[in-house]
Design a protein around this motif. Structure first.
Motif, PDB file in Angstrom:
ATOM      1  N   SER A   1       0.823  -1.216   0.000  1.00  0.00           N
ATOM      2  CA  SER A   1       0.000   0.000   0.000  1.00  0.00           C
ATOM      3  C   SER A   1       0.856   1.264   0.000  1.00  0.00           C
ATOM      4  CB  SER A   1      -0.933   0.019   1.209  1.00  0.00           C
ATOM      5  OG  SER A   1      -0.186   0.077   2.415  1.00  0.00           O
ATOM      6  N   ALA A   2       2.086   1.168   0.475  1.00  0.00           N
ATOM      7  CA  ALA A   2       3.025   2.301   0.507  1.00  0.00           C
ATOM      8  C   ALA A   2       2.370   3.551   1.093  1.00  0.00           C
ATOM      9  CB  ALA A   2       3.576   2.576  -0.889  1.00  0.00           C
ATOM     10  N   GLU A   3       1.886   3.438   2.319  1.00  0.00           N
ATOM     11  CA  GLU A   3       1.222   4.559   2.977  1.00  0.00           C
ATOM     12  C   GLU A   3       2.000   5.107   4.168  1.00  0.00           C
ATOM     13  OE1 GLU A   3      -2.613   2.913   3.878  1.00  0.00           O
ATOM     14  OE2 GLU A   3      -3.336   3.188   1.833  1.00  0.00           O
ATOM     15  N   HIS A   4       3.118   4.481   4.511  1.00  0.00           N
ATOM     16  CA  HIS A   4       3.855   4.908   5.711  1.00  0.00           C
ATOM     17  C   HIS A   4       4.483   6.279   5.494  1.00  0.00           C
ATOM     18  CE1 HIS A   4       6.391   4.589   9.297  1.00  0.00           C
ATOM     19  NE2 HIS A   4       5.557   3.622   9.667  1.00  0.00           N
TER      20      HIS A   4
ATOM     21  N   THR B   1      26.154  10.235   0.574  1.00  0.00           N
ATOM     22  CA  THR B   1      24.835  10.335  -0.032  1.00  0.00           C
ATOM     23  C   THR B   1      24.464   8.938  -0.502  1.00  0.00           C
ATOM     24  OG1 THR B   1      25.201  12.604  -0.756  1.00  0.00           O
ATOM     25  CG2 THR B   1      23.465  11.366  -1.887  1.00  0.00           C
ATOM     26  N   ILE B   2      23.328   8.447  -0.036  1.00  0.00           N
ATOM     27  CA  ILE B   2      22.867   7.110  -0.404  1.00  0.00           C
ATOM     28  C   ILE B   2      21.586   7.260  -1.217  1.00  0.00           C
ATOM     29  CG2 ILE B   2      22.158   4.843   0.418  1.00  0.00           C
ATOM     30  CD1 ILE B   2      23.714   5.520   3.045  1.00  0.00           C
ATOM     31  N   THR B   3      21.611   6.693  -2.397  1.00  0.00           N
ATOM     32  CA  THR B   3      20.465   6.764  -3.301  1.00  0.00           C
ATOM     33  C   THR B   3      19.882   5.369  -3.469  1.00  0.00           C
ATOM     34  OG1 THR B   3      21.516   8.590  -4.478  1.00  0.00           O
ATOM     35  CG2 THR B   3      19.711   7.476  -5.600  1.00  0.00           C
ATOM     36  N   ALA B   4      18.572   5.259  -3.321  1.00  0.00           N
ATOM     37  CA  ALA B   4      17.870   3.993  -3.525  1.00  0.00           C
ATOM     38  C   ALA B   4      16.964   4.151  -4.739  1.00  0.00           C
ATOM     39  CB  ALA B   4      17.053   3.630  -2.291  1.00  0.00           C
ATOM     40  N   THR B   5      17.206   3.335  -5.759  1.00  0.00           N
ATOM     41  CA  THR B   5      16.380   3.366  -6.963  1.00  0.00           C
ATOM     42  C   THR B   5      15.536   2.100  -7.007  1.00  0.00           C
ATOM     43  OG1 THR B   5      18.074   4.635  -8.123  1.00  0.00           O
ATOM     44  CG2 THR B   5      16.398   3.555  -9.484  1.00  0.00           C
ATOM     45  N   PHE B   6      14.224   2.284  -7.095  1.00  0.00           N
ATOM     46  CA  PHE B   6      13.259   1.189  -7.129  1.00  0.00           C
ATOM     47  C   PHE B   6      12.731   1.086  -8.558  1.00  0.00           C
ATOM     48  CE2 PHE B   6      13.598   2.398  -2.808  1.00  0.00           C
ATOM     49  CZ  PHE B   6      13.250   1.296  -2.039  1.00  0.00           C
ATOM     50  N   GLU B   7      12.923  -0.097  -9.184  1.00  0.00           N
ATOM     51  CA  GLU B   7      12.524  -0.251 -10.578  1.00  0.00           C
ATOM     52  C   GLU B   7      11.692  -1.511 -10.798  1.00  0.00           C
ATOM     53  OE1 GLU B   7      15.955   1.305 -13.379  1.00  0.00           O
ATOM     54  OE2 GLU B   7      16.782   0.028 -11.771  1.00  0.00           O
ATOM     55  N   THR B   8      10.612  -1.331 -11.547  1.00  0.00           N
ATOM     56  CA  THR B   8       9.848  -2.457 -12.072  1.00  0.00           C
ATOM     57  C   THR B   8      10.031  -2.394 -13.580  1.00  0.00           C
ATOM     58  OG1 THR B   8       7.806  -1.184 -12.317  1.00  0.00           O
ATOM     59  CG2 THR B   8       8.153  -2.309 -10.201  1.00  0.00           C
TER      60      THR B   8
ATOM     61  N   GLU C   1       1.711   4.829  -9.545  1.00  0.00           N
ATOM     62  CA  GLU C   1       1.714   3.818 -10.603  1.00  0.00           C
ATOM     63  C   GLU C   1       2.712   2.717 -10.277  1.00  0.00           C
ATOM     64  OE1 GLU C   1       2.175   5.714 -14.407  1.00  0.00           O
ATOM     65  OE2 GLU C   1       0.161   6.565 -14.327  1.00  0.00           O
ATOM     66  N   LEU C   2       3.867   3.078  -9.705  1.00  0.00           N
ATOM     67  CA  LEU C   2       4.838   2.089  -9.252  1.00  0.00           C
ATOM     68  C   LEU C   2       4.228   1.237  -8.139  1.00  0.00           C
ATOM     69  CD1 LEU C   2       7.727   0.855  -9.031  1.00  0.00           C
ATOM     70  CD2 LEU C   2       8.252   2.712  -7.452  1.00  0.00           C
ATOM     71  N   VAL C   3       3.577   1.893  -7.194  1.00  0.00           N
ATOM     72  CA  VAL C   3       2.938   1.173  -6.085  1.00  0.00           C
ATOM     73  C   VAL C   3       1.876   0.214  -6.613  1.00  0.00           C
ATOM     74  CG1 VAL C   3       1.525   1.438  -3.998  1.00  0.00           C
ATOM     75  CG2 VAL C   3       3.445   3.002  -4.421  1.00  0.00           C
ATOM     76  N   SER C   4       1.078   0.642  -7.575  1.00  0.00           N
ATOM     77  CA  SER C   4       0.049  -0.236  -8.161  1.00  0.00           C
ATOM     78  C   SER C   4       0.676  -1.449  -8.829  1.00  0.00           C
ATOM     79  CB  SER C   4      -0.794   0.534  -9.183  1.00  0.00           C
ATOM     80  OG  SER C   4      -1.580   1.497  -8.526  1.00  0.00           O
ATOM     81  N   ALA C   5       1.779  -1.222  -9.547  1.00  0.00           N
ATOM     82  CA  ALA C   5       2.474  -2.340 -10.193  1.00  0.00           C
ATOM     83  C   ALA C   5       2.971  -3.331  -9.142  1.00  0.00           C
ATOM     84  CB  ALA C   5       3.633  -1.824 -11.044  1.00  0.00           C
ATOM     85  N   LEU C   6       3.505  -2.817  -8.036  1.00  0.00           N
ATOM     86  CA  LEU C   6       3.977  -3.702  -6.965  1.00  0.00           C
ATOM     87  C   LEU C   6       2.820  -4.452  -6.310  1.00  0.00           C
ATOM     88  CD1 LEU C   6       6.714  -1.396  -5.427  1.00  0.00           C
ATOM     89  CD2 LEU C   6       7.070  -3.480  -6.784  1.00  0.00           C
ATOM     90  N   ALA C   7       1.674  -3.786  -6.156  1.00  0.00           N
ATOM     91  CA  ALA C   7       0.493  -4.434  -5.586  1.00  0.00           C
ATOM     92  C   ALA C   7      -0.033  -5.538  -6.506  1.00  0.00           C
ATOM     93  CB  ALA C   7      -0.598  -3.409  -5.303  1.00  0.00           C
ATOM     94  N   GLU C   8       0.319  -5.456  -7.784  1.00  0.00           N
ATOM     95  CA  GLU C   8      -0.065  -6.498  -8.738  1.00  0.00           C
ATOM     96  C   GLU C   8       0.997  -7.592  -8.829  1.00  0.00           C
ATOM     97  OE1 GLU C   8      -0.944  -4.445 -12.388  1.00  0.00           O
ATOM     98  OE2 GLU C   8      -2.579  -3.321 -11.450  1.00  0.00           O
ATOM     99  N   GLY C   9       2.062  -7.479  -7.992  1.00  0.00           N
ATOM    100  CA  GLY C   9       3.073  -8.528  -7.939  1.00  0.00           C
ATOM    101  C   GLY C   9       4.280  -8.332  -8.832  1.00  0.00           C
ATOM    102  N   ALA C  10       4.493  -7.127  -9.323  1.00  0.00           N
ATOM    103  CA  ALA C  10       5.628  -6.870 -10.210  1.00  0.00           C
ATOM    104  C   ALA C  10       6.956  -7.222  -9.549  1.00  0.00           C
ATOM    105  CB  ALA C  10       5.648  -5.389 -10.620  1.00  0.00           C
ATOM    106  N   GLU C  11       7.920  -7.621 -10.377  1.00  0.00           N
ATOM    107  CA  GLU C  11       9.270  -7.852  -9.888  1.00  0.00           C
ATOM    108  C   GLU C  11       9.913  -6.490  -9.633  1.00  0.00           C
ATOM    109  OE1 GLU C  11      11.591 -10.464 -12.317  1.00  0.00           O
ATOM    110  OE2 GLU C  11      10.008 -11.968 -12.372  1.00  0.00           O
ATOM    111  N   LEU C  12      10.701  -6.406  -8.557  1.00  0.00           N
ATOM    112  CA  LEU C  12      11.298  -5.152  -8.121  1.00  0.00           C
ATOM    113  C   LEU C  12      12.804  -5.302  -8.018  1.00  0.00           C
ATOM    114  CD1 LEU C  12      11.020  -2.262  -6.854  1.00  0.00           C
ATOM    115  CD2 LEU C  12      10.775  -3.423  -4.639  1.00  0.00           C
TER     116      LEU C  12
END
Length: 140
Positions: free
Chosen positions: A14-17, A62-69, A119-130
């Motif tokens: 849900s990515a609501e935190h 500096t730490i960068t986190a990139t989340f990709e589907t 849109e990224l969150v929706s893709a993850l909620a549908e089970g996308a690979e991350l």
């Protein structure tokens, strides 16, 4: 220097935190896990290269986190801290605060789970690979 984590989305993403985001090696996710973006991660902070960990233990890092589907990408930047241990064998957590525990991979994040592209969150909620790519840079 980089570390890469592969994980999967889940129907309860849900990515609501408002202050953290997380990727976990757990193979389940309850609705209460509103900071979790991916489960079944193939690596945890305890698996990271000692050189990467050492680089992250500088306040100037500096730490960068990139989340990709397959179709979406989101990047969040934070900073290192001398108290980062990267000892968790279960979860990697980014924080907007300065709080550090064994799961923390960066502090002072520019946003938390609630700030991720829907849109990224929706893709993850549908089970996308991350794929999560962590990059550390330090000004000398």
């Amino acid at each position: 220097m980089q570390e890469v984590i592969h994980a999967e989305g889940h129907e309860n993403v849900s990515a609501e935190h408002v202050s953290t985001f997380e990727v976990t090696t757990d193979d389940f996710l309850t609705p209460a896990g509103d900071c979790i973006l991916g489960i079944e991660a193939d690596r945890a902070p305890a698996d990271f290269d000692p050189e990467f960990v050492a680089a992250c233990q500088h306040e100037e890092a500096t730490i960068t986190a990139t989340f990709e589907t397959e179709n979406y990408s989101e990047t969040v930047t934070g900073r290192g801290d001398p108290d980062l241990t990267f000892e968790s064998d279960r979860s990697a957590v980014g924080r907007t605060s300065d709080y550090v525990d064994d799961r923390t991979i960066l502090v002072g994040a520019e946003f938390a789970a609630e700030g991720f592209d829907r849109e990224l969150v929706s893709a993850l909620a549908e089970g996308a690979e991350l794929t999560v790519t962590l990059t550390v840079e330090r000004d000398e």
